[in-house]
Write a protein that holds these residues in place. Structure first.
Motif, short mmCIF file in Angstrom:
data_model
loop_
_atom_site.label_atom_id
_atom_site.label_comp_id
_atom_site.label_asym_id
_atom_site.label_seq_id
_atom_site.Cartn_x
_atom_site.Cartn_y
_atom_site.Cartn_z
N ILE A 138 0.84 -1.21 0.00
CA ILE A 138 0.00 0.00 0.00
C ILE A 138 0.87 1.25 0.00
O ILE A 138 0.58 2.24 -0.70
N SER A 139 1.96 1.23 0.77
CA SER A 139 2.87 2.37 0.83
C SER A 139 3.44 2.69 -0.55
O SER A 139 3.46 3.85 -0.98
N VAL A 140 3.91 1.65 -1.24
CA VAL A 140 4.51 1.85 -2.56
C VAL A 140 3.45 2.29 -3.57
O VAL A 140 3.71 3.14 -4.43
N LEU A 141 2.24 1.74 -3.45
CA LEU A 141 1.16 2.15 -4.36
C LEU A 141 0.82 3.63 -4.19
O LEU A 141 0.67 4.37 -5.18
N ILE A 142 0.70 4.07 -2.94
CA ILE A 142 0.39 5.48 -2.69
C ILE A 142 1.53 6.37 -3.17
O ILE A 142 1.32 7.39 -3.83
N GLY A 143 2.76 5.96 -2.81
CA GLY A 143 3.92 6.74 -3.23
C GLY A 143 4.06 6.79 -4.74
O GLY A 143 4.39 7.85 -5.31
N SER A 144 3.81 5.67 -5.40
CA SER A 144 3.91 5.63 -6.86
C SER A 144 2.84 6.51 -7.51
O SER A 144 3.10 7.19 -8.51
N ALA A 145 1.64 6.50 -6.94
CA ALA A 145 0.57 7.36 -7.47
C ALA A 145 0.94 8.83 -7.34
O ALA A 145 0.73 9.62 -8.27
N ASN A 146 1.50 9.19 -6.18
CA ASN A 146 1.93 10.58 -5.99
C ASN A 146 3.03 10.95 -6.98
O ASN A 146 3.04 12.05 -7.54
N TYR A 147 3.97 10.02 -7.17
CA TYR A 147 5.06 10.28 -8.11
C TYR A 147 4.52 10.45 -9.53
O TYR A 147 4.94 11.36 -10.26
N TYR A 148 3.59 9.59 -9.91
CA TYR A 148 3.03 9.64 -11.27
C TYR A 148 2.31 10.96 -11.52
O TYR A 148 2.43 11.56 -12.60
N MET A 149 1.58 11.42 -10.51
CA MET A 149 0.78 12.64 -10.70
C MET A 149 1.61 13.91 -10.58
O MET A 149 1.14 15.00 -10.94
N ASN A 150 2.83 13.79 -10.08
CA ASN A 150 3.67 14.98 -9.88
C ASN A 150 4.99 14.89 -10.62
O ASN A 150 5.99 15.50 -10.21
N GLN A 151 5.00 14.14 -11.72
CA GLN A 151 6.24 14.00 -12.47
C GLN A 151 6.71 15.32 -13.07
O GLN A 151 7.89 15.48 -13.39
N GLY A 152 5.81 16.27 -13.17
CA GLY A 152 6.19 17.57 -13.70
C GLY A 152 7.16 18.32 -12.80
O GLY A 152 7.94 19.16 -13.26
N VAL A 153 7.10 18.03 -11.49
CA VAL A 153 7.98 18.72 -10.54
C VAL A 153 8.99 17.78 -9.89
O VAL A 153 9.88 18.24 -9.17
N LEU A 154 8.84 16.50 -10.11
CA LEU A 154 9.77 15.52 -9.55
C LEU A 154 10.69 15.05 -10.67
O LEU A 154 10.32 14.23 -11.49
N HIS A 155 11.90 15.58 -10.68
CA HIS A 155 12.81 15.31 -11.79
C HIS A 155 14.04 14.51 -11.37
O HIS A 155 14.99 14.42 -12.16
#
Length: 242
Positions: A27-44
């Motif tokens: 669940i932790s990785v799923l939530i973290g991955s979802a956040n990463y996917y939705m914020n790839q514009g600022v996470l470089h």
């Protein structure tokens, strides 16, 4: 000592603790991955950005809760059917009873850490992250495990004292929030749950200096030794609540 450890493993053989051990990291990785996917514009920052997202939920909330559940579970049988009376009169050193539980929980958490690392690696590959897998991950996993053992000692002490299964878990959640506050206040080395934040690199991936590493190891050792001594002394001096 070996017989005590074997007995603890035997109690877990047909339990459902394994479901929790796999579900919470996933669940932790799923939530973290979802956040990463939705914020790839600022996470470089590739792998490091993914780590901040996944480890933040895992290290700050899910792992402390998982540790509390494991500790409460390994003490659950003793609190049922007046089993403490039988165990405390067995020809076994009191310290061995506590250490056996601590070793078993530490082993369980070690497996969880490895599973989380595999999930993190798999998530990175799914996102097609380029660049070498960060070598720092092994240090984060190892230091996180060490801090987890320290927290396990605290939670075992609580679970031995408190008969309720849920109360120690609730205390762990509160302690995790306090630990986050201590970390933000630059007092992370003074609280076990803050040590987990530092060890896992959940908020900052800055490499620890040699002095910081020595202090991190020293504080974990002191907390672990102090809590273990307090727990064993209480078992020796106080009548158990059976």
């Amino acid at each position: 000592m070996q017989r005590c450890i074997s007995a603890e493993w035997l109690k877990l053989r047909h339990s459902h603790i394994w479901l929790i051990m796999t579900a919470l990291p996933a669940i932790s990785v799923l939530i973290g991955s979802a956040n990463y996917y939705m914020n790839q514009g600022v996470l470089h920052n590739g792998w490091y950005s993914l780590w901040t997202q996944a480890s933040l939920f895992y290290g700050e909330f899910f792992l402390p809760v998982l540790i509390a559940i494991c500790c409460a579970y390994v003490c659950r049988l003793e609190h049922l059917n007046k089993n403490w009376n039988m165990i405390m009169t067995a020809p076994v050193r009191i310290a061995y009873l506590f250490l056996a539980k601590l070793i078993v929980v530490a082993a369980l958490v070690f497996l969880v850490q490895l599973f989380f690392a595999l999930l993190y690696y798999g998530a990175g590959k799914l996102f097609g992250l380029t660049g070498a897998f960060p070598a720092e991950t092994f240090g984060w996993i190892a230091r996180g495990w060490l801090a987890s053992v320290t927290i396990s000692a605290v939670q075992l002490w609580l679970s031995l004292v408190i008969r309720s299964f849920a109360v120690p878990i609730g205390i762990s959640i509160c302690a995790a929030l306090i630990g986050l506050g201590m970390y933000v206040a630059k007092l992370g080395m003074l609280f076990p749950h803050s040590l987990l934040t530092i060890g896992m690199g959940a908020i900052s991936q800055d490499r620890l200096t040699q002095a910081d590493t020595i202090l991190f190891l020293t504080m974990n050792t002191l907390f672990l030794a102090a809590v273990s001594l307090i727990a064993v002394r209480r078992l020796k001096k106080k009548d158990v609540s059976a």
